[in-house]
Design a protein around this motif. Structure first.
Motif, PDB file in Angstrom:
ATOM      1  N   ASP A   1      -6.057 -35.185 -25.452  1.00 13.90           N
ATOM      2  CA  ASP A   1      -6.169 -34.001 -26.002  1.00 13.90           C
ATOM      3  C   ASP A   1      -5.987 -34.809 -28.210  1.00 13.90           C
ATOM      4  O   ASP A   1      -5.677 -35.870 -28.373  1.00 13.90           O
ATOM      5  N   TYR A   2      -6.261 -34.133 -28.540  1.00 12.80           N
ATOM      6  CA  TYR A   2      -6.404 -34.085 -29.498  1.00 12.80           C
ATOM      7  C   TYR A   2      -4.806 -34.134 -30.047  1.00 12.80           C
ATOM      8  O   TYR A   2      -4.629 -35.330 -31.353  1.00 12.80           O
TER       9      TYR A   2
ATOM     10  N   THR B   1     -12.947 -36.023 -22.791  1.00  7.80           N
ATOM     11  CA  THR B   1     -12.123 -35.902 -24.439  1.00  7.80           C
ATOM     12  C   THR B   1     -12.993 -35.641 -25.288  1.00  7.80           C
ATOM     13  O   THR B   1     -14.228 -36.783 -25.690  1.00  7.80           O
ATOM     14  N   GLU B   2     -12.304 -34.742 -26.378  1.00  9.90           N
ATOM     15  CA  GLU B   2     -13.843 -34.256 -27.918  1.00  9.90           C
ATOM     16  C   GLU B   2     -12.826 -35.368 -28.916  1.00  9.90           C
ATOM     17  O   GLU B   2     -11.224 -35.459 -29.395  1.00  9.90           O
ATOM     18  N   ILE B   3     -13.708 -36.424 -29.684  1.00  7.45           N
ATOM     19  CA  ILE B   3     -13.579 -37.115 -30.375  1.00  7.45           C
ATOM     20  C   ILE B   3     -14.467 -35.865 -31.746  1.00  7.45           C
ATOM     21  O   ILE B   3     -14.951 -36.067 -31.975  1.00  7.45           O
ATOM     22  N   GLU B   4     -12.828 -35.978 -32.429  1.00  9.96           N
ATOM     23  CA  GLU B   4     -12.906 -34.943 -33.783  1.00  9.96           C
ATOM     24  C   GLU B   4     -12.551 -35.640 -35.454  1.00  9.96           C
ATOM     25  O   GLU B   4     -11.986 -35.171 -35.956  1.00  9.96           O
ATOM     26  N   THR B   5     -13.469 -36.812 -35.199  1.00  9.54           N
ATOM     27  CA  THR B   5     -13.286 -37.581 -36.433  1.00  9.54           C
ATOM     28  C   THR B   5     -12.753 -37.406 -38.047  1.00  9.54           C
ATOM     29  O   THR B   5     -12.283 -37.137 -38.255  1.00  9.54           O
ATOM     30  N   GLU B   6     -14.204 -35.880 -38.308  1.00 10.03           N
ATOM     31  CA  GLU B   6     -13.171 -34.405 -39.376  1.00 10.03           C
ATOM     32  C   GLU B   6     -12.127 -33.670 -39.702  1.00 10.03           C
ATOM     33  O   GLU B   6     -11.811 -34.297 -40.604  1.00 10.03           O
ATOM     34  N   SER B   7     -12.250 -33.497 -38.245  1.00 10.07           N
ATOM     35  CA  SER B   7     -10.557 -32.706 -38.238  1.00 10.07           C
ATOM     36  C   SER B   7      -9.843 -33.426 -38.458  1.00 10.07           C
ATOM     37  O   SER B   7      -8.598 -33.745 -39.059  1.00 10.07           O
ATOM     38  N   TYR B   8     -10.281 -35.204 -38.204  1.00 11.41           N
ATOM     39  CA  TYR B   8      -8.376 -35.981 -37.912  1.00 11.41           C
ATOM     40  C   TYR B   8      -8.152 -36.336 -39.491  1.00 11.41           C
ATOM     41  O   TYR B   8      -7.288 -36.474 -39.990  1.00 11.41           O
TER      42      TYR B   8
ATOM     43  N   ASP C   1     -15.186 -43.127 -34.927  1.00  9.22           N
ATOM     44  CA  ASP C   1     -15.581 -43.541 -33.854  1.00  9.22           C
ATOM     45  C   ASP C   1     -16.003 -44.576 -33.126  1.00  9.22           C
ATOM     46  O   ASP C   1     -17.592 -44.515 -32.708  1.00  9.22           O
TER      47      ASP C   1
ATOM     48  N   ARG D   1     -23.660 -38.120 -26.662  1.00 14.77           N
ATOM     49  CA  ARG D   1     -22.411 -39.101 -26.706  1.00 14.77           C
ATOM     50  C   ARG D   1     -23.133 -40.756 -26.474  1.00 14.77           C
ATOM     51  O   ARG D   1     -22.112 -41.486 -26.904  1.00 14.77           O
TER      52      ARG D   1
END
Length: 367
Positions: free
Chosen positions: A258-259, A291-298, A315, A365
């Motif tokens: 998760d996040y 699994t959600e990959i959220e590069t901008e949020s990271y 990613d 994806r």
């Protein structure tokens, strides 16, 4: 006698890919600052000559007058140090200091080998464009009773590929009474033996500019035995000097995460890096489709937590999809899976690869 070997400074680089305009301006200034710091080191350590083995500037088109003026000023303020400037593939058309009264800025020729002598130490160099003619190697005649340094800008054939400069043939430089070859073009430090007498070396760049230039950057300090001849070593020492280092950090993930777990893994991997540095985080491994990959949020969270000069997250994960659970669905995914499985001229392995690629594409994806 002490000599500095540096190269690939690229002082007028645009820095437009990753940085803001303000950051780009600052990085250009920092490159010149680092050059000035190197010259200060030279002055404080009785260095006689600074070899610049190509690409002092990035391109003729982007060259800035203020940067040229500052380089001229730095050189003019250190009249006891000779600056031996050999142009590389990036700055071979750049005109620098032709009109300035800088007697300690010395140049190399394209037409023949140029030699600057300091007692028993001779420093040779020659500029080449696209190709080094084989005859040029035979024209390099060196006195075996001297300490001989040769300066070139180009690509060693069996080293890592980097386009845009001539290929240097090391076999044609062996057994020619060379003690040290000062090379430019490759932006990483690399030292290796040439033959029973000499060594060759890439000093690397003073400051990394992109994520293909990670790690320590600086210059090479040579301590040359002035007695001449083959006896007595040329001592080589790499001096790290960059104001900011560039890091590429791999963070492996697996299964369903998760996040919070992803952020914890990233934070742990980069926690000891200096905040002044430039960082790329590579998320790798095989993750589940849940699994959600959220590069901008990271990136936003990491900028707030760590305050790096620049950070980005890439990613590079692979998504593992259990396509069998979609096989009987009344959906586009189910129809696609059944169509591929019914194709008779494909092996089971080929069918599996096609299905996985198709499902990832339908799910958005594909990396």
């Amino acid at each position: 006698m002490k000599i500095i070997h540096c190269a690939d400074i690229h002082a007028d680089s645009k820095f437009g890919t990753h940085f803001t305009k303000e950051q780009a301006d600052e990085r250009r200034k920092e490159i010149v600052d680092t050059f000035a710091n190197m010259v200060r080191f030279a002055r404080e350590n009785d260095v006689k000559a600074v070899i610049i083995a190509g690409d002092l500037f990035d391109t003729k088109a982007s060259q800035q007058k203020t940067i040229k003026k500052r380089f001229s000023y730095i050189i003019s303020q250190n009249p006891d140090i000779d600056f031996l400037y050999l142009r590389g593939n990036h700055d071979e058309d750049v005109e620098f200091a032709y009109d300035d009264n800088l007697p300690n800025l010395k140049r190399f020729s394209k037409d023949s080998w140029t030699c600057y002598s300091y007692g028993n130490v001779n420093i040779y160099g020659r500029e080449f464009s696209a190709k080094i003619p084989l005859s040029s190697y035979s024209e390099l005649a060196l006195d075996s009773t001297k300490k001989n340094i040769v300066t070139l800008h180009g690509q060693i054939a069996d080293y890592k590929s980097k386009d845009g400069a001539p290929v240097i043939s090391l076999p044609h430089l062996t057994n020619k009474n060379i003690d040290y070859i000062a090379l430019g073009h490759i932006h990483d430090y690399k030292l290796s033996k040439l033959d029973s007498r000499g060594q060759w070396c890439y000093s690397g760049c003073l400051e990394g500019r992109g994520f293909d230039e990670c790690g320590e950057k600086g210059f090479v300090l040579l301590d040359v035995d002035e007695a001449g001849g083959a006896s007595g070593a040329v001592e080589v020492k790499f001096i790290p000097l960059a104001q900011r280092s560039i890091h590429e950090v791999e963070v492996p993930l697996t299964g369903t995460v998760d996040y919070s777990e992803i952020m914890k893994s990233i934070s742990s991997a980069i926690s000891k890096l200096p905040s002044k540095d430039i960082v790329q985080v590579d998320l790798t491994g095989e993750i589940s489709e849940d699994t959600e990959i959220e590069t901008e949020s990271y990136e936003a969270a990491l900028k707030s937590d760590f305050n790096f000069y620049y950070i980005r997250v890439k990613d590079k994960t692979e998504t593992k999809i259990d396509y069998q659970k979609y096989e009987n669905d009344v959906s586009l995914k189910g129809e696609f899976i059944r169509l591929v499985k019914e194709t008779s001229n494909l092996s089971d392995e080929e069918k599996s690869k096609i299905i996985m690629t198709g499902i990832k594409a339908l799910a958005g994806r594909l990396n």
